[in-house]
Design an enzyme around this catalytic site. Sequence first.
Site, mmCIF file in Angstrom:
data_model
loop_
_atom_site.group_PDB
_atom_site.id
_atom_site.type_symbol
_atom_site.label_atom_id
_atom_site.label_comp_id
_atom_site.label_asym_id
_atom_site.label_seq_id
_atom_site.Cartn_x
_atom_site.Cartn_y
_atom_site.Cartn_z
ATOM 1 N N LYS A 65 37.219 -77.978 64.759
ATOM 2 C CA LYS A 65 36.169 -77.233 64.460
ATOM 3 C C LYS A 65 36.493 -75.915 64.578
ATOM 4 O O LYS A 65 37.637 -75.156 64.760
ATOM 5 C CB LYS A 65 34.902 -77.651 65.507
ATOM 6 C CG LYS A 65 35.750 -76.997 67.087
ATOM 7 C CD LYS A 65 34.554 -77.635 68.029
ATOM 8 C CE LYS A 65 35.299 -77.419 69.645
ATOM 9 N NZ LYS A 65 34.327 -77.980 70.703
ATOM 10 N N MET A 120 38.897 -50.287 66.957
ATOM 11 C CA MET A 120 38.489 -51.151 65.790
ATOM 12 C C MET A 120 40.014 -51.785 65.241
ATOM 13 O O MET A 120 40.261 -52.940 65.115
ATOM 14 C CB MET A 120 37.735 -50.558 64.670
ATOM 15 C CG MET A 120 37.233 -51.607 64.083
ATOM 16 S SD MET A 120 36.025 -51.076 62.684
ATOM 17 C CE MET A 120 34.698 -50.483 63.753
ATOM 18 N N TYR A 135 39.618 -43.326 73.021
ATOM 19 C CA TYR A 135 38.291 -42.874 73.232
ATOM 20 C C TYR A 135 37.796 -42.683 74.551
ATOM 21 O O TYR A 135 38.193 -43.364 75.353
ATOM 22 C CB TYR A 135 37.277 -43.992 72.582
ATOM 23 C CG TYR A 135 37.422 -43.918 70.899
ATOM 24 C CD1 TYR A 135 36.794 -42.718 70.302
ATOM 25 C CD2 TYR A 135 37.679 -45.133 70.316
ATOM 26 C CE1 TYR A 135 36.931 -42.989 68.845
ATOM 27 C CE2 TYR A 135 37.532 -45.013 68.991
ATOM 28 C CZ TYR A 135 37.168 -44.027 68.192
ATOM 29 O OH TYR A 135 37.366 -43.879 66.851
ATOM 30 N N ARG A 188 24.106 -80.056 77.784
ATOM 31 C CA ARG A 188 24.116 -79.447 76.482
ATOM 32 C C ARG A 188 23.540 -80.192 75.440
ATOM 33 O O ARG A 188 22.191 -80.269 75.073
ATOM 34 C CB ARG A 188 25.661 -78.903 76.217
ATOM 35 C CG ARG A 188 25.952 -77.962 75.217
ATOM 36 C CD ARG A 188 27.044 -77.401 75.032
ATOM 37 N NE ARG A 188 28.211 -78.378 74.657
ATOM 38 C CZ ARG A 188 29.414 -78.147 74.204
ATOM 39 N NH1 ARG A 188 29.815 -76.973 74.178
ATOM 40 N NH2 ARG A 188 30.277 -79.129 73.954
HETATM 41 C C1 PLP Z 1 35.219 -78.667 71.605
HETATM 42 C C2 PLP Z 1 35.134 -80.064 72.019
HETATM 43 C C3 PLP Z 1 36.010 -80.946 72.399
HETATM 44 C C4 PLP Z 1 37.848 -80.192 72.425
HETATM 45 O O1 PLP Z 1 37.689 -79.485 73.703
HETATM 46 P P1 PLP Z 1 39.156 -78.986 74.080
HETATM 47 O O2 PLP Z 1 38.883 -78.609 75.277
HETATM 48 O O3 PLP Z 1 39.464 -78.008 73.011
HETATM 49 O O4 PLP Z 1 40.190 -79.959 74.175
HETATM 50 C C5 PLP Z 1 35.834 -82.098 72.525
HETATM 51 N N1 PLP Z 1 34.491 -82.771 72.738
HETATM 52 C C6 PLP Z 1 33.743 -81.789 72.476
HETATM 53 C C7 PLP Z 1 32.337 -82.656 72.530
HETATM 54 C C8 PLP Z 1 33.872 -80.661 72.004
HETATM 55 O O5 PLP Z 1 32.602 -79.791 71.858
#
Ligand code: PLP
Length: 385
Positions: free
Chosen positions: A45, A324, A265, A143
């Site tokens: 992802k 930046m 800054y 979640r």
């Molecule tokens: C992002 C995610 C993972 C991967 O998790 P890592 O901690 O990066 O290994 C696995 N399962 C779900 C549901 C996730 O959202």
Amino acid sequence: MKLVQTGADPRLAGGRLSVDLAALAANWRDLARRSKPARCAAVVKADAYGLGVEHVVPVLLSAGCETFFVALPEEGVAVRRIAPRADIFILNGVHDMSAATLVEANLIPILNSLEQIELWARHCGQRGLRSPCAIGVDTGMNRLGLTVGEALAFRERNMSEHLVSPVMVMSHLACADDPAHPLNDKQRESFQRVAVAFDDIDSSFANSAGIFLGGNYLHDLTRPGIALYGGCASVEGKTPMRPVISLDARIVQVREATEGETVSYGATQALSRDTKIAVVAVGYADGYPRAGSGAGVPLRGAVPDGQQGQIGGVRVPLIGRITMDLTLFDVTDVPDEALEDGWIELIGPNIPLDEAAKAAGTIGYELLTGLGPRYERRYLNADES
Ligand SMILES: *Cc1c(COP(=O)(O)O)cnc(C)c1O
């Protein structure tokens, strides 16, 4: 050693992001070994945690990975172009605008609520399809996912009504990075009940950290993300994985400043000695977080020392606020010859990803996924992976 260059023009870019594809492949094989007897997927992802699916997915495919997880439908479509035969799961599920895209690209949604199950059943039923799906179950994170009770009741109902065709049931751990956390055991027990009820299909539970919990956490299919990319999956801050990325920044200018003068800054940091300053062409617009600004810079309390760089074998502190496009380092102790090289390590063999993340009050995940489009990107060892 094959090198593939993408991103910004290497002659012009302010920063250089290197991705070791051989290390990525080695990490997947290592996690696949640790996952046994379960099969090992890969979570790609957010454009493979910012590293680029078009480079990462082919390497994982040739390492033997056959299953991928992404968050969003368009990420799935991108992986499908590269991996025509892989199983691709969509973590964020389905909604009425995305169902057609999922079917068309043969992507498998993880149905995370009874509403999503109804929607998928209706969408596929109207078209005479038996498109595969997975069932997401929440076992303690609040979640995504059906409650355990909903999942068990759905199982009964689907046996008689054949609403949808699940190929997998899954849940996600909230605290796997902390092996001593009591929620791990609680979630494992809850998910075990679900997996037993759905015993004719695969079950998937472990992310990277879950793989290190081992044993009853592994189920049929593991889902590592961060560990593939060399990030740490443990609160203890140690990882057996090979580092995958390094980040180097171009030194734009070296200047001399006098004790008592201030930098950057807000004039938040006064120099305690005559200082040689390297002005470096990476800033927060490149995903180098402003919260990693130097010692004594008042913008947070977490890790007061801020970021460091490494140059010519010397650790150098970041000074003043990160801006930046530019960042300042105190390079007074660096020999001139080393400065002439013109580059400074921000993340790499001397400064682990997770150390750089911690110095900015964040985690490797956020640092990786935030690294922006202005870098030259070097993919190393494409032929050895
Ligand atoms: C992002 C995610 C993972 C991967 O998790 P890592 O901690 O990066 O290994 C696995 N399962 C779900 C549901 C996730 O959202």
